[in-house]
Scaffold this motif. Structure first.
Motif, short mmCIF file in Angstrom:
data_model
loop_
_atom_site.label_atom_id
_atom_site.label_comp_id
_atom_site.label_asym_id
_atom_site.label_seq_id
_atom_site.Cartn_x
_atom_site.Cartn_y
_atom_site.Cartn_z
N ASN A 186 -8.87 7.60 1.03
CA ASN A 186 -7.75 7.29 1.93
C ASN A 186 -6.45 7.07 1.15
O ASN A 186 -5.66 6.18 1.47
N GLU A 187 -6.24 7.89 0.13
CA GLU A 187 -5.02 7.88 -0.69
C GLU A 187 -4.82 6.58 -1.47
O GLU A 187 -3.72 6.27 -1.91
N SER A 188 -5.90 5.81 -1.65
CA SER A 188 -5.81 4.53 -2.35
C SER A 188 -6.29 4.67 -3.80
O SER A 188 -7.43 5.09 -4.04
N LEU A 189 -5.46 4.28 -4.74
CA LEU A 189 -5.84 4.29 -6.15
C LEU A 189 -7.00 3.35 -6.39
O LEU A 189 -7.94 3.67 -7.14
N GLU A 190 -6.99 2.18 -5.77
CA GLU A 190 -8.06 1.20 -5.97
C GLU A 190 -9.39 1.74 -5.47
O GLU A 190 -10.43 1.58 -6.13
#
Length: 252
Positions: A17-21
């Motif tokens: 979901n486009e999250s680096l984490e």
């Protein structure tokens, strides 16, 4: 998946979901369960921050990794990408050939490798058209309709290239709310060529990203690296796009 299964491998899919984490968490999980290889498309946040330590960690574990679509050449692994520059250049050039004079560019992919290359391709096409001036809008899906509405009020636009399929649909809706028609008043071209583009009305002219070809090639490279006796120098496979003409653009 078909290509992996054919070669005796199963796929484990992780959504970031486009999250680096989330990308980091997924890579940690995959390395902990000792997968044979990892195929990854980087998140927009990863590309915006240029944070690559977690990617290099995977290589230190000797897990073959292949990037597809969104890649970072600072990471020493193979990648499979489309020719984003050429795809956008061809799209803009086609619009000019149909008689459009003021071609705009809408990006929801700022600071990503694909977004930057598509912008560069668009700008190159505009620079070759006498009297044409680049008109660029950076936005996000959440605010696209409002931002584009303001953009249309301030700029004379008779064509618009968007960096993805959803943006093309949102843009066409916004154009209609301005009392304009697609493609008679404003032609629209998107990227991807998924179900939305084919089934929307009017159907969307699209730069086809060759997702199936890209996926098969990524699997082939991953399996080759799994079976390789010695590490090879990283290579990037570039796949050409295809402009699929539908009803959201004027005809030649």
């Amino acid at each position: 998946e078909e290509e992996a299964t054919k070669n005796g491998y199963s796929l484990v899919t992780c959504i970031s979901n486009e999250s680096l984490e989330k990308e980091k968490q997924s890579l940690n999980m995959l390395s902990d369960v000792s997968v044979d290889a990892i195929i990854i498309s980087l998140t927009s946040e990863t590309q915006e921050t240029n944070e690559i330590e977690h990617l290099n960690d995977i290589l230190h574990y000797d897990i073959p990794m292949v990037m597809f679509d969104r890649a970072n050449t600072d990471v020493a692994c193979d990648s499979v990408v489309i020719n984003d520059f050429s795809g956008a250049f061809e799209a803009a050039s086609y619009l000019f050939k149909t008689g459009c004079k003021n071609v705009g560019f809408l990006s929801t992919l700022s600071n990503t490798s694909v977004g930057n290359k598509r912008l560069a391709g668009y700008q190159a096409a505009v620079s070759k058209e006498e009297g044409a001036v680049p008109k660029v809008l950076y936005t996000k899906l959440a605010t696209l309709e409002q931002d584009l509405g303001t953009f249309l009020d301030k700029n004379e636009i008779d064509a618009l290239i968007t960096t993805d399929e959803s943006s093309a649909i949102y843009a066409m809706n916004t154009i209609r709310t301005k009392g304009l028609e697609v493609p008679n008043d404003v032609s629209v071209i998107g990227f991807t060529d998924g179900t939305l583009a084919r089934n929307y009305f009017p159907s969307v002219t699209t730069v086809k990203q060759q997702a199936e070809i890209m996926g098969k090639k990524a699997i082939e490279i991953a399996i080759r690296n799994i079976n390789a006796k010695e590490k090879q120098a990283p290579q990037q496979e570039v796949i050409e796009t295809e402009l699929v003409i539908r009803n959201s653009t004027r005809k030649l």
